[in-house]
Design a protein around this motif. Structure first.
Motif, PDB file in Angstrom:
ATOM      1  N   PHE A 207       0.906  -1.085   0.100  1.00  0.00           N
ATOM      2  CA  PHE A 207      -0.058   0.133  -0.040  1.00  0.00           C
ATOM      3  C   PHE A 207       0.829   1.323   0.098  1.00  0.00           C
ATOM      4  O   PHE A 207       0.444   2.487  -0.350  1.00  0.00           O
ATOM      5  CB  PHE A 207      -0.895   0.036   1.086  1.00  0.00           C
ATOM      6  N   LYS A 214       0.324   7.084  -6.261  1.00  0.00           N
ATOM      7  CA  LYS A 214      -0.682   8.321  -6.466  1.00  0.00           C
ATOM      8  C   LYS A 214      -0.013   9.670  -6.431  1.00  0.00           C
ATOM      9  O   LYS A 214      -0.587  10.748  -6.608  1.00  0.00           O
ATOM     10  CB  LYS A 214      -1.370   8.501  -4.949  1.00  0.00           C
ATOM     11  N   HIS A 225       0.662   7.121   6.102  1.00  0.00           N
ATOM     12  CA  HIS A 225       0.694   5.937   5.932  1.00  0.00           C
ATOM     13  C   HIS A 225       1.272   5.062   6.913  1.00  0.00           C
ATOM     14  O   HIS A 225       0.830   4.111   7.592  1.00  0.00           O
ATOM     15  CB  HIS A 225       0.746   5.586   4.532  1.00  0.00           C
ATOM     16  N   ARG A 228       1.211   5.482  11.521  1.00  0.00           N
ATOM     17  CA  ARG A 228      -0.130   5.011  12.192  1.00  0.00           C
ATOM     18  C   ARG A 228      -0.028   3.395  12.068  1.00  0.00           C
ATOM     19  O   ARG A 228      -0.449   2.944  13.128  1.00  0.00           O
ATOM     20  CB  ARG A 228      -1.486   5.346  11.870  1.00  0.00           C
ATOM     21  N   ASN A 229       0.479   2.793  11.209  1.00  0.00           N
ATOM     22  CA  ASN A 229       0.624   1.355  10.937  1.00  0.00           C
ATOM     23  C   ASN A 229       1.597   0.746  11.985  1.00  0.00           C
ATOM     24  O   ASN A 229       1.630  -0.368  12.295  1.00  0.00           O
ATOM     25  CB  ASN A 229       0.627   0.886   9.604  1.00  0.00           C
ATOM     26  N   LEU A 302      -6.547   2.686  16.769  1.00  0.00           N
ATOM     27  CA  LEU A 302      -5.354   2.947  16.144  1.00  0.00           C
ATOM     28  C   LEU A 302      -5.491   2.009  14.837  1.00  0.00           C
ATOM     29  O   LEU A 302      -5.182   2.344  13.791  1.00  0.00           O
ATOM     30  CB  LEU A 302      -4.068   2.550  16.880  1.00  0.00           C
ATOM     31  N   ASP A 303      -6.175   1.055  15.208  1.00  0.00           N
ATOM     32  CA  ASP A 303      -6.045  -0.003  14.055  1.00  0.00           C
ATOM     33  C   ASP A 303      -7.715  -0.610  14.011  1.00  0.00           C
ATOM     34  O   ASP A 303      -8.247  -1.221  14.774  1.00  0.00           O
ATOM     35  CB  ASP A 303      -5.357  -1.214  14.485  1.00  0.00           C
ATOM     36  N   PRO A 304      -8.536   0.114  13.149  1.00  0.00           N
ATOM     37  CA  PRO A 304      -9.853  -0.562  12.837  1.00  0.00           C
ATOM     38  C   PRO A 304     -10.157  -1.991  12.749  1.00  0.00           C
ATOM     39  O   PRO A 304     -11.266  -2.451  13.130  1.00  0.00           O
ATOM     40  CB  PRO A 304     -10.440   0.412  11.844  1.00  0.00           C
ATOM     41  N   ARG A 305      -9.134  -2.848  12.536  1.00  0.00           N
ATOM     42  CA  ARG A 305      -9.418  -4.228  12.217  1.00  0.00           C
ATOM     43  C   ARG A 305      -9.372  -4.856  13.527  1.00  0.00           C
ATOM     44  O   ARG A 305     -10.113  -5.903  13.565  1.00  0.00           O
ATOM     45  CB  ARG A 305      -8.133  -4.763  11.704  1.00  0.00           C
ATOM     46  N   GLY A 312     -18.919   1.448  10.686  1.00  0.00           N
ATOM     47  CA  GLY A 312     -19.717   1.821   9.551  1.00  0.00           C
ATOM     48  C   GLY A 312     -20.907   0.930   9.058  1.00  0.00           C
ATOM     49  O   GLY A 312     -21.661   1.301   8.411  1.00  0.00           O
TER      50      GLY A 312
ATOM     51  N   LEU B 118      -4.020  -1.630   0.059  1.00  0.00           N
ATOM     52  CA  LEU B 118      -4.646  -0.410   0.628  1.00  0.00           C
ATOM     53  C   LEU B 118      -4.426  -0.264   2.192  1.00  0.00           C
ATOM     54  O   LEU B 118      -4.143  -1.210   2.909  1.00  0.00           O
ATOM     55  CB  LEU B 118      -6.283  -0.650   0.690  1.00  0.00           C
ATOM     56  N   ASN B 119      -4.094   0.712   2.689  1.00  0.00           N
ATOM     57  CA  ASN B 119      -3.885   1.167   4.141  1.00  0.00           C
ATOM     58  C   ASN B 119      -4.922   0.695   5.040  1.00  0.00           C
ATOM     59  O   ASN B 119      -5.901   1.020   4.757  1.00  0.00           O
ATOM     60  CB  ASN B 119      -3.418   2.573   4.233  1.00  0.00           C
ATOM     61  N   PRO B 120      -4.398  -0.242   5.699  1.00  0.00           N
ATOM     62  CA  PRO B 120      -5.573  -1.056   6.745  1.00  0.00           C
ATOM     63  C   PRO B 120      -6.162   0.007   7.716  1.00  0.00           C
ATOM     64  O   PRO B 120      -7.496  -0.462   8.056  1.00  0.00           O
ATOM     65  CB  PRO B 120      -5.086  -2.224   7.424  1.00  0.00           C
ATOM     66  N   VAL B 121      -5.677   0.987   8.161  1.00  0.00           N
ATOM     67  CA  VAL B 121      -6.077   1.683   9.238  1.00  0.00           C
ATOM     68  C   VAL B 121      -6.920   3.032   8.695  1.00  0.00           C
ATOM     69  O   VAL B 121      -7.179   3.887   9.355  1.00  0.00           O
ATOM     70  CB  VAL B 121      -4.920   2.155   9.980  1.00  0.00           C
ATOM     71  N   ARG B 122      -7.224   3.142   7.414  1.00  0.00           N
ATOM     72  CA  ARG B 122      -7.641   4.288   6.795  1.00  0.00           C
ATOM     73  C   ARG B 122      -8.841   3.822   5.976  1.00  0.00           C
ATOM     74  O   ARG B 122      -8.974   2.880   5.234  1.00  0.00           O
ATOM     75  CB  ARG B 122      -6.952   5.139   5.968  1.00  0.00           C
ATOM     76  N   GLN B 127      -8.845   7.123   1.257  1.00  0.00           N
ATOM     77  CA  GLN B 127      -7.550   6.753   0.240  1.00  0.00           C
ATOM     78  C   GLN B 127      -8.115   7.069  -1.025  1.00  0.00           C
ATOM     79  O   GLN B 127      -6.977   7.326  -1.925  1.00  0.00           O
ATOM     80  CB  GLN B 127      -7.394   5.254   0.476  1.00  0.00           C
ATOM     81  N   MET B 161     -21.809   4.572   1.959  1.00  0.00           N
ATOM     82  CA  MET B 161     -21.471   3.758   2.904  1.00  0.00           C
ATOM     83  C   MET B 161     -20.210   3.082   2.688  1.00  0.00           C
ATOM     84  O   MET B 161     -19.190   2.784   3.594  1.00  0.00           O
ATOM     85  CB  MET B 161     -22.559   2.705   3.084  1.00  0.00           C
ATOM     86  N   GLN B 164     -17.070   4.970   4.008  1.00  0.00           N
ATOM     87  CA  GLN B 164     -16.607   4.936   5.196  1.00  0.00           C
ATOM     88  C   GLN B 164     -16.174   3.500   5.755  1.00  0.00           C
ATOM     89  O   GLN B 164     -15.858   3.655   6.835  1.00  0.00           O
ATOM     90  CB  GLN B 164     -17.818   5.434   6.098  1.00  0.00           C
ATOM     91  N   TYR B 166     -13.668   0.395   6.083  1.00  0.00           N
ATOM     92  CA  TYR B 166     -12.244  -0.095   6.025  1.00  0.00           C
ATOM     93  C   TYR B 166     -12.012  -1.103   4.864  1.00  0.00           C
ATOM     94  O   TYR B 166     -12.710  -2.046   4.953  1.00  0.00           O
ATOM     95  CB  TYR B 166     -11.736  -0.330   7.447  1.00  0.00           C
ATOM     96  N   HIS B 168     -10.706  -3.801   5.407  1.00  0.00           N
ATOM     97  CA  HIS B 168     -10.798  -5.413   5.832  1.00  0.00           C
ATOM     98  C   HIS B 168     -12.249  -5.610   5.705  1.00  0.00           C
ATOM     99  O   HIS B 168     -12.484  -6.792   6.149  1.00  0.00           O
ATOM    100  CB  HIS B 168     -10.323  -5.368   7.173  1.00  0.00           C
ATOM    101  N   GLN B 169     -13.247  -4.638   5.512  1.00  0.00           N
ATOM    102  CA  GLN B 169     -14.662  -4.806   5.492  1.00  0.00           C
ATOM    103  C   GLN B 169     -14.867  -5.219   4.039  1.00  0.00           C
ATOM    104  O   GLN B 169     -16.092  -5.515   3.806  1.00  0.00           O
ATOM    105  CB  GLN B 169     -15.274  -3.672   6.042  1.00  0.00           C
TER     106      GLN B 169
END
Lengths: 314, 554
Positions: A207, A214, A225, A228-229, A302-305, A312, B118-122, B127, B161, B164, B166, B168-169
């Protein structure tokens, strides 16, 4: 969401109970109890009967499980008992000694985080190869330095030779600055190392290549990028190190002649002051558990996973 | 700002200058003291709106060439000589700062693996917004509107939707759509698509490539398509450039190269692409062959998290039989239950209900030591040969380990059997002392096969065992599996998402979807007269099935 938080809280309480129990068993297993040590000395000239009475008065003759439940009940009510050595309530001893140690530990942790951050950023500096190299070699140096030696050297250089920080009748900030530095340096080393390694690893992620494709430049990629990771693993590390910090505080307080939990622990061990030791162990466990819990709860931000419920999906 | 903006596509297109011209490119990698040339004398050009495919196996220099075009070579890579002209301007000597103004605006990237790109935390919305922000858009309202428009355009709805969510979803195919949205956001003249669908199921691959085709037609965008699969190139490209070991083997219009390849290597690639290859006739199964594996009513359920009482049926009443010495394939997309079924057969999962009989023993009833001994009979080969071998063991130790786990075999005998097996899978003795890291992907998969076969199992479960490999390597592994089956009388369960590959190796097939078998039977029957719509979908998704390949085959 609330269920998972409750689960984590429950786990934390279990850990605390386990720490209490293990400490109790180990302290009870010590040969001879504190009453014997204090009063068996010849200078008091107490008879065996008198000592036996004292043991009854202190409750040292009750069966172990009864003592355990009794002490546990007291702890739950916030009553940590009395120091057998001085007769002062343990809670009062803690109130006197805890704040300075807590300050020292928190300041040191903050300083260590800042130091690690600066080293990590320097390790990614564009165009200054020698700075990058230097920043990368620092952690190994830092971690190799013994705390007591560093403390003595800092006093030697800054107080005695340069005269910058007074060690005799110091101002409050003066009293803390060298101990904080002494504690922070070795703690910052593993954090800086983990942070640098993670930043390097994240820079190799696909990524990051996409971000560069980009049109993003180095600094943009680093801040938007990579950083935060790379942070979560470092945060976990900081939590583990906080425990080490409490241990390090004992040595540091001794070297710098500061009052605090360090001196209190040392004395309690020397005197087999069981009540004080029991309180210190439970307190340390509490600090550890509280920090881990805090980090567990911070992580999903910090990490939405790691989020407990998918974001959402409302 | 600089010359990036002065490049004028309209003016150059009119004068006949190609959009991209690569001239005599040579690229070298330096690592430690050693240096290695990986690309040499590579020249090709792309006209505006054209699709050119760079085809070759791994190590052919195709990805390196693509990275050089974007100015994104790894730090140890350097362009030795040659020119990369974008709209006539040579950009090889440009600083990273100047190139970064071109990236995203004039050329963009669709990467290989959507799961890690893709950046997992955004959020995916942020992005997509990022590429607009990098190139100077500040107005939040305009950014938001454009992001939603792009999401809708790549078919991710409701866009509000999705923006918004991430990464992983989202599924792999949806993530690749996000990456396509990013790549087309600023309407670049050129998109570099580096193996854009190699990590996806064939059906998803087709939908994603269709989307890319639509978008580039609308915008008149040129595409440099990097792929190892000649079938994909056949469907999507106007021209192909075939690379091997850093040199061009052959280049020309796709139909011409496919119909009459001039170089040996192109012929080889053509023969190896499963979608273009004509299946060899498989030897008839002797009528006397008994049933080696019998799966009956196999069901595997999992409780749904958060919803009490509801269960997810990963495998739902799956039944089939496999005769000794034959290959049965389980085909389906991810989530179809094929891997769950395979794991039950290998005894790694205990099915919720149903039976799995291997040579008359019900695997589902075994436990403890019996189950351990049963592993003699059934062995697994996994998809990813990079993850399935312990990096700290030598190849010799890896292949020897199963022998040490069972009945004591004397050391000399073990060594003999390991050596023989390594030779049998086509590897030289010299690999025995080396770590997996010293081997290529294809060699590692041979090691994994050797490890599975050293115990002389009756049944081998191959879980996407060739899916991660280049077509050329894949073809060699399939040949090896075929030989081993005939020599050792092995029974295979072959799990794959790719019907084209299945057709090359399997005798019978079960097509799976959402945990259920929708169709079952001999491969040729299922292939030529599919009874179920889903099977027809899978067959239609095979790349190269369309015009060019059909003509080439005649």
């Amino acid at each position: 969401m609330t269920r998972q938080v409750a689960q984590k809280l429950g786990q934390a309480l279990l850990v605390l109970l386990a720490a209490f129990t293990v400490a109790f068993v180990l302290l009870q297993a010590l040969p001879g109890d504190a009453v014997l040590i204090k009063f068996l000395g010849s200078e008091m000239g107490l008879t065996a009967e008198q000592i036996a009475e004292l043991r009854i008065a202190y409750g040292a003759d009750a069966p172990v499980w009864e003592q355990y439940l009794h002490t546990l009940g007291n702890f739950l009510r916030g009553d940590f008992g009395y120091s057998i050595r001085s007769g002062v309530p343990v809670a009062q001893l803690l109130a006197e000694n805890l704040p300075s140690t807590l300050w020292l530990a928190l300041l040191a942790l903050t300083a260590a985080c800042l130091l690690a951050l600066v080293l990590a950023l320097l390790s990614q500096l564009e165009g200054f190869g020698w700075v990058r190299g230097l920043a990368r070699s620092m952690p190994s140096l830092f971690v190799a330095v013994p705390v007591f030696w560093l403390g003595i050297m800092l006093i030697q250089v800054f107080s005695f030779q340069l005269g910058l920080v007074s060690v005799i009748a110091p101002e409050p900030w003066e009293e803390l600055v060298l101990p904080v530095a002494t504690l922070a340096v070795p703690i910052s080393a593993p954090m800086a190392q983990v942070l640098i390694r993670n930043i390097d690893a994240v820079f190799g992620e696909p990524f990051v290549a996409v971000a560069r494709a980009k049109g993003a430049r180095h600094q943009w990629v680093l801040w938007r990028h990579v950083f935060r990771n790379a942070l979560p693993a470092t945060l976990t590390m900081a939590g583990v190190l906080f425990g080490e910090l409490l241990g390090g505080a004992v040595v540091t307080e001794t070297v710098f002649g500061l009052g605090g939990l360090g001196g209190m622990t040392q004395q309690a061990v020397a005197n087999q002051d069981v009540a004080v030791l029991q309180a210190i162990v439970v307190l340390s466990a509490f600090a550890f558990v509280a920090i881990s819990l805090l980090i567990d709860l911070l992580m999903p931000l910090l990490d939405p996973r790691l989020a407990l419920r998918p974001a959402g999906a409302s | 700002m600089d010359s990036a903006v002065r490049l004028n596509p309209a003016a150059t297109a009119a004068s006949g200058t190609p959009l991209l011209a690569v001239e005599d490119l040579a690229i070298r990698y330096v690592s430690g003291g050693a240096s290695r040339r990986v690309v040499e004398d590579v020249s090709f050009s792309i006209a505006p709106g054209e699709v050119v495919a760079l085809v070759g196996e791994s190590g052919s220099g195709k990805t390196t060439t693509a990275q050089a075009v974007l100015g994104l070579l790894p730090a140890n890579g350097m362009i030795e000589r040659g020119a990369i002209r974008l709209d006539g301007t040579d950009i090889t000597g440009w600083s990273d700062r100047r190139l970064s103004a071109l990236r995203g605006t004039r050329m963009s990237l669709i990467p290989q693996d959507p799961t890690t790109s893709l950046n997992p935390v955004r959020t995916v919305g942020s992005q997509i917004a990022e590429i607009l922000q990098i190139h100077g858009e500040r107005d939040r309202g305009r950014i938001r509107a454009r992001v939603l428009e792009l999401l809708a355009r790549v078919g991710l709805e409701p866009a509000e939707m999705r923006a918004q969510q991430y990464p992983h979803q989202l599924s792999g195919g949806m993530r690749q759509r996000v990456l396509i949205a990013i790549a087309v956001a600023l309407r670049p003249g050129l998109i570099v698509a580096d193996e854009p669908t190699s990590a996806l199921d064939v059906t998803v691959q087709r939908r994603v490539l269709d989307l890319l085709d639509d978008l580039r037609r609308e915008d008149g965008t040129a595409v440099l398509l990097v792929t190892h699969d000649l079938g994909v190139a056949a469907d999507r490209a106007d021209r192909v450039v075939v690379l091997r070991q850093g040199r061009i083997q052959e280049a020309g219009p796709v139909r011409q190269v496919l119909a009459a390849p001039r170089s040996d290597y192109a012929r080889q690639l053509l023969a190896d692409a499963p979608s273009l290859a004509t299946p060899r006739a498989r030897p008839a199964v002797p009528a006397t062959a008994g049933v080696m594996l019998k799966v009956a009513g196999l069901t595997q359920t999992y409780p749904v998290v958060g919803e009490r009482g509801r269960v997810f049926r990963a495998a739902d009443d799956v039944s089939f039989e496999v005769r000794a010495g034959t290959t049965h394939a389980l085909v389906g997309e991810s989530g179809s239950g094929k891997t769950t079924t395979a794991r039950c057969i290998a005894g790694f999962l205990r099915p919720t209900s149903g039976t799995v009989e291997v040579g008359g023993t019900d695997v589902a009833r075994l436990s403890g030591e019996q189950l351990r001994q049963f592993r003699h009979k059934v062995q697994l080969v996994f998809q990813n040969p990079f993850a399935s071998l312990d990096p700290r063991q030598t190849i010799g130790q890896i292949v020897e380990e199963p022998l040490r786990n069972f009945d004591p075999v004397p050391k000399a005998e073990r060594e003999h059997r390991v050596r023989a097996m390594i030779g049998r899978v086509g590897l030289p003795d010299s690999v025995l002392g080396r770590p997996p890291a010293a081997l290529s992907g294809g060699q590692r998969q041979r090691v994994a096969i050797a490890r599975a076969l050293v115990l002389k199992p009756r049944v081998v479960v191959l879980d996407e065992a060739v899916s991660a490999l280049d077509v050329t390597v894949q073809a060699r592994i399939l040949e090896l599996l075929d030989e081993l089956q005939r020599e050792l009388g092995l029974t295979y369960v072959f799990v794959s998402h790719d019907l084209a590959v299945v057709r090359l190796i399997a005798d019978t097939v079960s097509v799976m979807r959402a945990g259920q078998v929708v169709e079952s039977g001999p491969v040729e029957t299922v292939f030529h007269a599919p009874a179920h719509d889903y099977t027809r979908d899978l067959i239609a998704a095979i790349p190269g099935g369309g015009g060019a390949a059909g003509k080439a085959a005649q």
